[in-house]
Design a protein around this motif. Sequence first.
Motif, PDB file in Angstrom:
ATOM      1  N   LEU A   7       0.838  -1.221   0.000  1.00  0.00           N
ATOM      2  CA  LEU A   7       0.000   0.000   0.000  1.00  0.00           C
ATOM      3  C   LEU A   7       0.863   1.257   0.000  1.00  0.00           C
ATOM      4  O   LEU A   7       1.774   1.396   0.823  1.00  0.00           O
ATOM      5  N   ILE A   8       0.542   2.133  -0.934  1.00  0.00           N
ATOM      6  CA  ILE A   8       1.241   3.425  -0.998  1.00  0.00           C
ATOM      7  C   ILE A   8       0.201   4.532  -1.108  1.00  0.00           C
ATOM      8  O   ILE A   8      -0.762   4.421  -1.858  1.00  0.00           O
ATOM      9  N   LYS A   9       0.393   5.579  -0.328  1.00  0.00           N
ATOM     10  CA  LYS A   9      -0.469   6.754  -0.453  1.00  0.00           C
ATOM     11  C   LYS A   9       0.409   8.004  -0.401  1.00  0.00           C
ATOM     12  O   LYS A   9       1.233   8.166   0.497  1.00  0.00           O
ATOM     13  N   ARG A  10       0.187   8.849  -1.402  1.00  0.00           N
ATOM     14  CA  ARG A  10       0.946  10.110  -1.456  1.00  0.00           C
ATOM     15  C   ARG A  10      -0.031  11.269  -1.451  1.00  0.00           C
ATOM     16  O   ARG A  10      -1.122  11.167  -1.995  1.00  0.00           O
ATOM     17  N   ASP A  58      -2.520   4.951  -3.910  1.00  0.00           N
ATOM     18  CA  ASP A  58      -1.828   5.247  -5.169  1.00  0.00           C
ATOM     19  C   ASP A  58      -1.236   3.972  -5.758  1.00  0.00           C
ATOM     20  O   ASP A  58      -1.019   3.895  -6.966  1.00  0.00           O
ATOM     21  N   ALA A  59      -0.955   3.018  -4.910  1.00  0.00           N
ATOM     22  CA  ALA A  59      -0.477   1.716  -5.384  1.00  0.00           C
ATOM     23  C   ALA A  59      -0.784   0.689  -4.309  1.00  0.00           C
ATOM     24  O   ALA A  59      -1.034   1.035  -3.153  1.00  0.00           O
ATOM     25  N   GLY A  60      -0.770  -0.576  -4.712  1.00  0.00           N
ATOM     26  CA  GLY A  60      -1.025  -1.649  -3.763  1.00  0.00           C
ATOM     27  C   GLY A  60      -2.472  -2.094  -3.767  1.00  0.00           C
ATOM     28  O   GLY A  60      -3.312  -1.528  -4.481  1.00  0.00           O
ATOM     29  N   GLN A  61      -2.750  -3.084  -2.954  1.00  0.00           N
ATOM     30  CA  GLN A  61      -4.091  -3.681  -2.947  1.00  0.00           C
ATOM     31  C   GLN A  61      -4.505  -4.019  -1.515  1.00  0.00           C
ATOM     32  O   GLN A  61      -3.682  -4.470  -0.720  1.00  0.00           O
TER      33      GLN A  61
END
Lengths: 281, 246
Positions: A7-10, A58-61
Amino acid sequence: MISASGLIKRYGPADNRCTVVDGVSFHLAPGTVFGLLGPNGAGKSTIIRMLTTLSRPDAGQCLIDGIDVAAQPMEIKKRIGVVPQENNLDRELSARENLMIYGMLHRVVHLPERISAALEVVSLWEKRDTVVSHFSGGMQRRLLIARALLTEPTVLFLDEPTIGLDPQIRRQLWDVIRKSRRAGRTVMLTTHYIEEAEALCDMIGIVVAGRMIALDSPENLRKIIGEYVIDFPDEYGNQIQIICRTREEAHEKARALPNGVTIRRSNLEDVFINLTGEKIE
Amino acid sequence: MNGWYPIFLREMLLFKRKLFKLGYLFSAMVVPVIYLITFGLGVGRSMPIEGTDYITFLIPGLVAMSSMTNSYTWVASALNLNRLYFKTFQVLVQAPINPFAIMIGEVLAGMTKGLFASILIITVGLLVAPQFHLSWLPALTLILNCFLFACLGVIVGMITKSHEDTSTYNNFLIMPMSFFSGTFFPVSRMPEFLQKLIAIFPLTHTNILIRKSAMDSQGLLALAVLIAYAIVFFFFGSRLIRKYSE
């Protein structure tokens, strides 16, 4: 079951993006109470927001009960209960009206009975027709928990559920969370109270600057750093800790130290300080 | 789609609490009544306009303006506060309901509040202007106007980044529409180049339609413009709700 991978969050403008959650992954078996531990601003609440459909990664699940949160948010919303960090009750409505609206939004069947039961669980039945703005902070937190439990979710998310509450109310809420676990729910909570994580959690994730730096049971985390701690004052009166793998090692080292030495089992605070190099506030 | 009802009900419960406070009724009526007294009974007392006395001309305009400001302001302001400060909007977004249902619930609540304020002004109008009457066409226009501006309220409530931002939209959108769109005087009295600009405002078309007792080609065009605005605003508002992410 809750699962997160990469998991990515920006946040922020394109030329100055700030990574708030940076590649967080974990897997929780059903019925686990999982505590995310970390200092303020570590990214704990953002992880919760992504898992509860409020924020898109932003990415990952993320998967809940095998369902992809981003692909099928409606299915996820039917399964989860959320206690947010901020009080998001309608302050001008009564406790019962708050639960009624929430129950209708979630199409809860036998709603009046369920509202009564939920208010009984958090000891607010007597205050059912009181407007929420007249509630104390502790009562509002209890009502938030009652609201989250109204739909009988399979997964319960609690973001700093006991922040700012006095110890007695905090323990009442712990009992509600323990009952939830006994009912077979998976519970995920964020906290920066070490004793809360120790009292409630089967699994602990330590998040620092958006990264999950440790993930295991409290017992295993203690084993990783060492199960015993020697506490002693130095020549300036500062309390010093030495972490030891075994009791024998601790006793041997303690013999070489001056008087005032105590040996104890390590706790999550020792784990946290050891892994992050900072004390949790 | 029936998830709209709890949202509407929630707004009505909150509205009911406010309604019984005298301040609400007063604040809903004060601005249009001040305009009515100043322009209708003061400035334009013996000034005929478009073949009728001024006050009979003015009241439909005030009804349109009041329906616009109440439908719009209640939704924009509440949605902005609920999203950014009280975080109650997040409860709706996390419920298993269609984003259209959230839109419908919020818009119907805004319409109800706009219509309620309009009825207050209509009541005052019936008392002070014997020639003033309301037929089916103005009533339909009023409903459409409330719908349209409640949808605009959702858009502004969703896109503003702080509560202070909403006043920017009030100052640059709502306020000019209130004064230039034919509320107080016919748009035909404005310079020609401004008339073209004013024709962009939806309230201009509401003011055309609300003063008609029977449909004609000008009325049909105004109706078409209002419907087009309503559709665009509704779908844009719904899209903002659907795309909501923190």
